[in-house]
Design a protein around this motif. Sequence first.
Motif, PDB file in Angstrom:
ATOM      1  N   GLU A 177       0.829  -1.203   0.000  1.00  0.00           N
ATOM      2  CA  GLU A 177       0.000   0.000   0.000  1.00  0.00           C
ATOM      3  C   GLU A 177       0.867   1.257   0.000  1.00  0.00           C
ATOM      4  OE1 GLU A 177      -3.367   1.734   2.919  1.00  0.00           O
ATOM      5  OE2 GLU A 177      -3.372  -0.428   2.577  1.00  0.00           O
ATOM      6  N   ARG A 178       0.433   2.258  -0.757  1.00  0.00           N
ATOM      7  CA  ARG A 178       1.167   3.521  -0.799  1.00  0.00           C
ATOM      8  C   ARG A 178       0.909   4.308   0.482  1.00  0.00           C
ATOM      9  NH1 ARG A 178      -0.062   6.491  -6.286  1.00  0.00           N
ATOM     10  NH2 ARG A 178      -2.180   6.242  -5.518  1.00  0.00           N
ATOM     11  N   ALA A 179       1.912   5.075   0.878  1.00  0.00           N
ATOM     12  CA  ALA A 179       1.830   5.895   2.083  1.00  0.00           C
ATOM     13  C   ALA A 179       2.162   7.346   1.733  1.00  0.00           C
ATOM     14  CB  ALA A 179       2.805   5.386   3.134  1.00  0.00           C
ATOM     15  N   VAL A 180       1.544   8.254   2.451  1.00  0.00           N
ATOM     16  CA  VAL A 180       1.810   9.683   2.258  1.00  0.00           C
ATOM     17  C   VAL A 180       3.189  10.009   2.832  1.00  0.00           C
ATOM     18  CG1 VAL A 180       1.091  12.012   2.921  1.00  0.00           C
ATOM     19  CG2 VAL A 180      -0.631  10.287   2.361  1.00  0.00           C
ATOM     20  N   PHE A 181       3.932  10.849   2.104  1.00  0.00           N
ATOM     21  CA  PHE A 181       5.201  11.343   2.617  1.00  0.00           C
ATOM     22  C   PHE A 181       5.282  12.845   2.382  1.00  0.00           C
ATOM     23  CE2 PHE A 181       6.204  10.457  -1.814  1.00  0.00           C
ATOM     24  CZ  PHE A 181       7.023  11.517  -2.191  1.00  0.00           C
ATOM     25  N   GLU A 182       6.149  13.483   3.146  1.00  0.00           N
ATOM     26  CA  GLU A 182       6.434  14.903   3.000  1.00  0.00           C
ATOM     27  C   GLU A 182       7.924  15.039   2.700  1.00  0.00           C
ATOM     28  OE1 GLU A 182       4.596  17.399   6.275  1.00  0.00           O
ATOM     29  OE2 GLU A 182       4.455  15.370   7.120  1.00  0.00           O
ATOM     30  N   TYR A 183       8.278  16.021   1.892  1.00  0.00           N
ATOM     31  CA  TYR A 183       9.691  16.247   1.626  1.00  0.00           C
ATOM     32  C   TYR A 183       9.957  17.722   1.375  1.00  0.00           C
ATOM     33  CZ  TYR A 183       9.007  16.928  -3.401  1.00  0.00           C
ATOM     34  OH  TYR A 183       8.621  17.417  -4.625  1.00  0.00           O
ATOM     35  N   ALA A 184      11.203  18.096   1.573  1.00  0.00           N
ATOM     36  CA  ALA A 184      11.655  19.449   1.266  1.00  0.00           C
ATOM     37  C   ALA A 184      13.082  19.367   0.738  1.00  0.00           C
ATOM     38  CB  ALA A 184      11.613  20.334   2.510  1.00  0.00           C
ATOM     39  N   LEU A 185      13.382  20.253  -0.181  1.00  0.00           N
ATOM     40  CA  LEU A 185      14.743  20.353  -0.687  1.00  0.00           C
ATOM     41  C   LEU A 185      15.583  21.180   0.271  1.00  0.00           C
ATOM     42  CD1 LEU A 185      13.967  21.041  -4.436  1.00  0.00           C
ATOM     43  CD2 LEU A 185      14.950  18.975  -3.458  1.00  0.00           C
ATOM     44  N   LEU A 186      16.833  20.816   0.422  1.00  0.00           N
ATOM     45  CA  LEU A 186      17.775  21.626   1.181  1.00  0.00           C
ATOM     46  C   LEU A 186      18.503  22.515   0.183  1.00  0.00           C
ATOM     47  CD1 LEU A 186      19.222  18.973   3.630  1.00  0.00           C
ATOM     48  CD2 LEU A 186      17.369  20.612   4.002  1.00  0.00           C
ATOM     49  N   ARG A 215      25.218  33.636  -0.820  1.00  0.00           N
ATOM     50  CA  ARG A 215      25.220  35.079  -0.578  1.00  0.00           C
ATOM     51  C   ARG A 215      23.767  35.516  -0.447  1.00  0.00           C
ATOM     52  NH1 ARG A 215      28.917  37.983  -4.777  1.00  0.00           N
ATOM     53  NH2 ARG A 215      28.284  39.733  -3.475  1.00  0.00           N
ATOM     54  N   VAL A 216      23.327  35.589   0.802  1.00  0.00           N
ATOM     55  CA  VAL A 216      21.925  35.851   1.098  1.00  0.00           C
ATOM     56  C   VAL A 216      21.432  37.120   0.408  1.00  0.00           C
ATOM     57  CG1 VAL A 216      20.272  36.265   2.958  1.00  0.00           C
ATOM     58  CG2 VAL A 216      22.086  34.584   3.263  1.00  0.00           C
ATOM     59  N   GLU A 217      22.282  38.143   0.335  1.00  0.00           N
ATOM     60  CA  GLU A 217      21.870  39.411  -0.271  1.00  0.00           C
ATOM     61  C   GLU A 217      21.557  39.281  -1.761  1.00  0.00           C
ATOM     62  OE1 GLU A 217      26.359  39.289  -0.698  1.00  0.00           O
ATOM     63  OE2 GLU A 217      24.908  38.670   0.812  1.00  0.00           O
ATOM     64  N   ARG A 218      22.113  38.288  -2.434  1.00  0.00           N
ATOM     65  CA  ARG A 218      21.837  38.077  -3.856  1.00  0.00           C
ATOM     66  C   ARG A 218      20.632  37.172  -4.088  1.00  0.00           C
ATOM     67  NH1 ARG A 218      26.602  38.793  -7.680  1.00  0.00           N
ATOM     68  NH2 ARG A 218      25.292  37.458  -8.943  1.00  0.00           N
ATOM     69  N   GLY A 219      20.323  36.324  -3.124  1.00  0.00           N
ATOM     70  CA  GLY A 219      19.163  35.450  -3.235  1.00  0.00           C
ATOM     71  C   GLY A 219      19.350  34.247  -4.136  1.00  0.00           C
ATOM     72  N   GLU A 220      20.538  34.058  -4.689  1.00  0.00           N
ATOM     73  CA  GLU A 220      20.790  32.901  -5.540  1.00  0.00           C
ATOM     74  C   GLU A 220      20.905  31.655  -4.670  1.00  0.00           C
ATOM     75  OE1 GLU A 220      23.341  35.199  -8.983  1.00  0.00           O
ATOM     76  OE2 GLU A 220      24.379  34.405  -7.243  1.00  0.00           O
ATOM     77  N   GLN A 221      20.430  30.541  -5.201  1.00  0.00           N
ATOM     78  CA  GLN A 221      20.438  29.310  -4.418  1.00  0.00           C
ATOM     79  C   GLN A 221      20.648  28.102  -5.307  1.00  0.00           C
ATOM     80  OE1 GLN A 221      16.637  29.355  -2.534  1.00  0.00           O
ATOM     81  NE2 GLN A 221      15.508  29.169  -4.414  1.00  0.00           N
ATOM     82  N   MET A 222      21.042  27.013  -4.665  1.00  0.00           N
ATOM     83  CA  MET A 222      21.187  25.742  -5.373  1.00  0.00           C
ATOM     84  C   MET A 222      20.720  24.624  -4.458  1.00  0.00           C
ATOM     85  SD  MET A 222      25.301  25.082  -5.188  1.00  0.00           S
ATOM     86  CE  MET A 222      25.276  23.292  -5.216  1.00  0.00           C
ATOM     87  N   ASN A 223      20.149  23.607  -5.042  1.00  0.00           N
ATOM     88  CA  ASN A 223      19.695  22.447  -4.275  1.00  0.00           C
ATOM     89  C   ASN A 223      20.902  21.592  -3.893  1.00  0.00           C
ATOM     90  OD1 ASN A 223      17.109  23.368  -4.729  1.00  0.00           O
ATOM     91  ND2 ASN A 223      16.718  21.961  -6.413  1.00  0.00           N
ATOM     92  N   ALA A 224      20.922  21.149  -2.630  1.00  0.00           N
ATOM     93  CA  ALA A 224      22.048  20.350  -2.155  1.00  0.00           C
ATOM     94  C   ALA A 224      21.594  19.123  -1.363  1.00  0.00           C
ATOM     95  CB  ALA A 224      22.973  21.209  -1.298  1.00  0.00           C
ATOM     96  N   GLY A 225      20.310  18.896  -1.263  1.00  0.00           N
ATOM     97  CA  GLY A 225      19.845  17.728  -0.518  1.00  0.00           C
ATOM     98  C   GLY A 225      18.338  17.674  -0.467  1.00  0.00           C
ATOM     99  N   VAL A 226      17.855  16.591   0.109  1.00  0.00           N
ATOM    100  CA  VAL A 226      16.420  16.399   0.272  1.00  0.00           C
ATOM    101  C   VAL A 226      16.182  15.690   1.595  1.00  0.00           C
ATOM    102  CG1 VAL A 226      16.378  14.237  -1.046  1.00  0.00           C
ATOM    103  CG2 VAL A 226      14.292  15.573  -0.832  1.00  0.00           C
ATOM    104  N   VAL A 227      15.167  16.140   2.312  1.00  0.00           N
ATOM    105  CA  VAL A 227      14.766  15.498   3.567  1.00  0.00           C
ATOM    106  C   VAL A 227      13.348  14.972   3.355  1.00  0.00           C
ATOM    107  CG1 VAL A 227      14.103  17.713   4.582  1.00  0.00           C
ATOM    108  CG2 VAL A 227      14.465  15.770   6.063  1.00  0.00           C
ATOM    109  N   LEU A 228      13.121  13.699   3.693  1.00  0.00           N
ATOM    110  CA  LEU A 228      11.837  13.055   3.455  1.00  0.00           C
ATOM    111  C   LEU A 228      11.356  12.401   4.742  1.00  0.00           C
ATOM    112  CD1 LEU A 228      10.656  11.069   0.442  1.00  0.00           C
ATOM    113  CD2 LEU A 228      10.436  10.021   2.690  1.00  0.00           C
ATOM    114  N   TYR A 229      10.067  12.636   5.044  1.00  0.00           N
ATOM    115  CA  TYR A 229       9.430  12.051   6.234  1.00  0.00           C
ATOM    116  C   TYR A 229       8.157  11.341   5.809  1.00  0.00           C
ATOM    117  CZ  TYR A 229       6.745  11.909  10.603  1.00  0.00           C
ATOM    118  OH  TYR A 229       5.993  11.511  11.672  1.00  0.00           O
TER     119      TYR A 229
END
Length: 127
Positions: free
Chosen positions: A3-12, A17-31
């Motif tokens: 049976e399939r189960a619900v999961f939640e995830y977010a990218l890390l 440089r916070v002032e520029r706002g540029e970002q890159m994905n470096a991981g994933v956390v799944l619950y």
Amino acid sequence: MTERAVFEYALLRVVPRVERGEQMNAGVVLYCRPRSFLATLVHLDEERLRALDPSADVVGVRAALGAFVCVSEGGAAAGQAAGDEPGRRFRWLVAPRSTVLRAGPVHLGLTVDPAAEVRRLLETLVR
């Protein structure tokens, strides 16, 4: 068929440089609450990070990513979160923060295998 189960995830995301706002994905956390599963997988593309910020603290970013993995796994390496149940650790990991490493918005999905799902998400969204 399982049976399939619900999961939640977010990218890390790394925001060198916070002032520029540029970002890159470096991981994933799944619950996955129904399976009592929590995992964080990371992959830091140093070349890409240095393209965003040539002076980025790669060692510091790796240490921060390692801390996310430790909290996710629980146990002594998780520090204060060591005794917390997986859901509480997940909420701590995805809580908003204004640091170089932060989680993106939480998304939902369905899976029969949370361990395979977190690997798939890492390959699809991070690497």
